[in-house]
Design a protein around this motif. Structure first.
Motif, PDB file in Angstrom:
ATOM      1  N   SER A   1       0.840  -1.196   0.000  1.00  0.00           N
ATOM      2  CA  SER A   1       0.000   0.000   0.000  1.00  0.00           C
ATOM      3  C   SER A   1       0.877   1.248   0.000  1.00  0.00           C
ATOM      4  O   SER A   1       2.041   1.199   0.380  1.00  0.00           O
ATOM      5  CB  SER A   1      -0.891   0.042   1.250  1.00  0.00           C
TER       6      SER A   1
ATOM      7  N   THR B   1     -10.632  11.989   2.595  1.00  0.00           N
ATOM      8  CA  THR B   1     -11.370  11.462   3.738  1.00  0.00           C
ATOM      9  C   THR B   1     -11.239   9.944   3.787  1.00  0.00           C
ATOM     10  O   THR B   1     -10.764   9.318   2.834  1.00  0.00           O
ATOM     11  CB  THR B   1     -12.865  11.832   3.672  1.00  0.00           C
ATOM     12  N   ASP B   2     -11.691   9.363   4.876  1.00  0.00           N
ATOM     13  CA  ASP B   2     -11.654   7.916   5.062  1.00  0.00           C
ATOM     14  C   ASP B   2     -12.567   7.215   4.059  1.00  0.00           C
ATOM     15  O   ASP B   2     -13.660   7.695   3.764  1.00  0.00           O
ATOM     16  CB  ASP B   2     -12.083   7.594   6.499  1.00  0.00           C
ATOM     17  N   ASP B   3     -12.101   6.084   3.556  1.00  0.00           N
ATOM     18  CA  ASP B   3     -12.860   5.246   2.603  1.00  0.00           C
ATOM     19  C   ASP B   3     -13.215   5.972   1.311  1.00  0.00           C
ATOM     20  O   ASP B   3     -14.267   5.738   0.718  1.00  0.00           O
ATOM     21  CB  ASP B   3     -14.125   4.672   3.250  1.00  0.00           C
ATOM     22  N   GLN B   4     -12.326   6.848   0.857  1.00  0.00           N
ATOM     23  CA  GLN B   4     -12.569   7.624  -0.357  1.00  0.00           C
ATOM     24  C   GLN B   4     -11.761   7.083  -1.523  1.00  0.00           C
ATOM     25  O   GLN B   4     -10.607   6.691  -1.370  1.00  0.00           O
ATOM     26  CB  GLN B   4     -12.185   9.072  -0.124  1.00  0.00           C
ATOM     27  N   ALA B   5     -12.366   7.099  -2.698  1.00  0.00           N
ATOM     28  CA  ALA B   5     -11.652   6.747  -3.922  1.00  0.00           C
ATOM     29  C   ALA B   5     -10.728   7.902  -4.300  1.00  0.00           C
ATOM     30  O   ALA B   5     -11.127   9.068  -4.222  1.00  0.00           O
ATOM     31  CB  ALA B   5     -12.637   6.468  -5.045  1.00  0.00           C
TER      32      ALA B   5
ATOM     33  N   THR C   1      -8.064   3.313  -2.786  1.00  0.00           N
ATOM     34  CA  THR C   1      -9.023   3.706  -1.758  1.00  0.00           C
ATOM     35  C   THR C   1      -8.250   4.166  -0.536  1.00  0.00           C
ATOM     36  O   THR C   1      -7.352   3.460  -0.063  1.00  0.00           O
ATOM     37  CB  THR C   1      -9.950   2.531  -1.382  1.00  0.00           C
TER      38      THR C   1
ATOM     39  N   HIS D   1      -7.719   5.035   3.353  1.00  0.00           N
ATOM     40  CA  HIS D   1      -8.200   4.615   4.675  1.00  0.00           C
ATOM     41  C   HIS D   1      -7.434   5.392   5.738  1.00  0.00           C
ATOM     42  O   HIS D   1      -6.195   5.337   5.777  1.00  0.00           O
ATOM     43  CB  HIS D   1      -7.986   3.118   4.882  1.00  0.00           C
TER      44      HIS D   1
ATOM     45  N   TYR E   1      -2.942   8.273   5.999  1.00  0.00           N
ATOM     46  CA  TYR E   1      -3.829   7.470   5.172  1.00  0.00           C
ATOM     47  C   TYR E   1      -3.038   6.346   4.509  1.00  0.00           C
ATOM     48  O   TYR E   1      -1.915   6.545   4.053  1.00  0.00           O
ATOM     49  CB  TYR E   1      -4.449   8.330   4.059  1.00  0.00           C
ATOM     50  N   ARG E   2      -3.656   5.179   4.492  1.00  0.00           N
ATOM     51  CA  ARG E   2      -3.136   4.048   3.725  1.00  0.00           C
ATOM     52  C   ARG E   2      -3.961   3.999   2.455  1.00  0.00           C
ATOM     53  O   ARG E   2      -5.181   3.903   2.502  1.00  0.00           O
ATOM     54  CB  ARG E   2      -3.289   2.746   4.516  1.00  0.00           C
TER      55      ARG E   2
ATOM     56  N   ASP F   1      -4.934   1.936  -0.571  1.00  0.00           N
ATOM     57  CA  ASP F   1      -4.925   0.549  -1.042  1.00  0.00           C
ATOM     58  C   ASP F   1      -5.248   0.502  -2.517  1.00  0.00           C
ATOM     59  O   ASP F   1      -6.246   1.075  -2.972  1.00  0.00           O
ATOM     60  CB  ASP F   1      -5.930  -0.283  -0.261  1.00  0.00           C
TER      61      ASP F   1
END
Length: 110
Positions: free
Chosen positions: A37, A52-56, A76, A78, A105-106, A108
Motif C-alpha cells: 500500500s 477522507t476515510d474510505d474515499q476513492a 481507496t 483509509h 492514510y493508507r 490501497d
C-alpha cells in the motif's frame, strides 16, 4: 510491469507521487510504499484537500529521473493510526524537513 513493481521501484528513488481526490487537482505528496500500500501523512505543509476515510482517489506516479509518466491507478484511502515502524518510515520518507502530520492514510490499490 505490474502496478506494485512500478510503485516499489519509483518510491524507492523519489518517495513522492500525486494524489487526486475526485473533482480536485492532484497534489504532490511525500509517500511511502509499504506492505503493498501507499502511505501518506497529511497536515502541516502537506495537504490533500478533500481527502477522507474510505474515499476513492487516483494515484499518479512519474519517473524520479525523467519526470515522465509511469502509472496512474485508482486507490481507496483509509484513515489509519500507523504502528511505530511505519511512523518512523514515514518520517524518514519526508525529505523536506520534520514531519508534523495530523492524519495518516493508507492508500490501497485494487
Amino acid at each position: 510491469m505490474e502496478t506494485a513493481q512500478v510503485m516499489d521501484a519509483a518510491l524507492r528513488k523519489a518517495a513522492a507521487l500525486w494524489v487526486a481526490v475526485p473533482g480536485r487537482r492532484g497534489r504532490l505528496v511525500w509517500a511511502l510504499w509499504r506492505d503493498g500500500s501507499v502511505w501518506v501523512a497529511v497536515g502541516g505543509d502537506q495537504e490533500v484537500p478533500g481527502l477522507t476515510d474510505d474515499q476513492a482517489v487516483t494515484i499518479t506516479v512519474r519517473s524520479p529521473t525523467t519526470h515522465s509518466f509511469l502509472l496512474e491507478t485508482p486507490a481507496t484511502a483509509h484513515l489509519v493510526e500507523p504502528d511505530e515502524d511505519t511512523a518512523a518510515a514515514l518520517r524518514a520518507a519526508r525529505l523536506n524537513g520534520p514531519a508534523a502530520w495530523t492524519e495518516v492514510y493508507r492508500l490501497d490499490l485494487p
